[in-house]
Design an enzyme around this catalytic site. Structure first.
Site, mmCIF file in Angstrom:
data_model
loop_
_atom_site.group_PDB
_atom_site.id
_atom_site.type_symbol
_atom_site.label_atom_id
_atom_site.label_comp_id
_atom_site.label_asym_id
_atom_site.label_seq_id
_atom_site.Cartn_x
_atom_site.Cartn_y
_atom_site.Cartn_z
ATOM 1 C CB CYS A 56 -0.894 0.000 1.234
ATOM 2 S SG CYS A 56 -1.846 1.529 1.411
ATOM 3 C CG ASP A 63 -2.316 -4.063 -0.536
ATOM 4 O OD1 ASP A 63 -3.050 -4.211 0.458
ATOM 5 O OD2 ASP A 63 -1.967 -2.953 -0.966
#
EC number: 1.7.1.13
Length: 157
Positions: A56, A63
């Protein structure tokens, strides 16, 4: 084996059969292509990449996603080991989910100039929300441009 040796001799492939170096940040330069031996046929190629990771860009949190890459090749095709190393290069790269799939698509278009390509990211939930970005491209002024429009509009039907 003979076919791989021929492609290496032709200068198309450099990564296969060699030692693997994992880039630590976004590295489109690792992508390699080879010549499609069935250029007269329209057919689908699908890559399922269940271990995609990125960061992120705001929080730095990881992620995780499965990335689906589907394309109809023309002259060039992406070599799978180079694709694996390219996707791995996102591991420490900060980008939103939507950016990741669009960057992947644009890099593959630049590499191969496919007739058609689509990328889907199936990201695991963070904060209770799943994001599944989708993008596609069809070569302009061809039936593949029309295919891209149809698949985009019908995507979640």
């Amino acid at each position: 084996m003979k076919e791989m040796d021929e492609r290496k001799q032709e200068g198309e492939l450099h990564l296969l059969g060699g030692s693997t170096v994992y880039k630590q940040d976004y590295a489109p330069e690792v992508l390699e292509a080879f010549t499609n031996k069935h250029q007269g046929n329209d057919y689908w190629v699908r890559f399922n990449c269940p271990e995609f990771t990125s960061l992120c860009p705001i929080t730095g949190q990881p992620d995780f996603a499965t990335i689906h890459i589907d394309y109809i090749p023309d002259v060039k095709m992406v070599e799978s080991k180079s694709l694996k190393l390219y996707l791995f290069s996102f591991r420490n790269h900060g980008a939103f989910h939507e950016d990741c799939v669009n960057i992947i698509m644009k890099d593959l278009i630049k590499l191969m100039d496919p007739k058609y390509i689509e990328i889907t990211g199936i990201f695991t939930p963070r904060g209770g929300i799943s994001i599944y970005p989708y993008c596609n491209y069809g070569r302009p002024n061809t039936k593949f441009e029309q295919l891209a429009e149809k698949r985009l509009f019908d995507h979640n039907q």
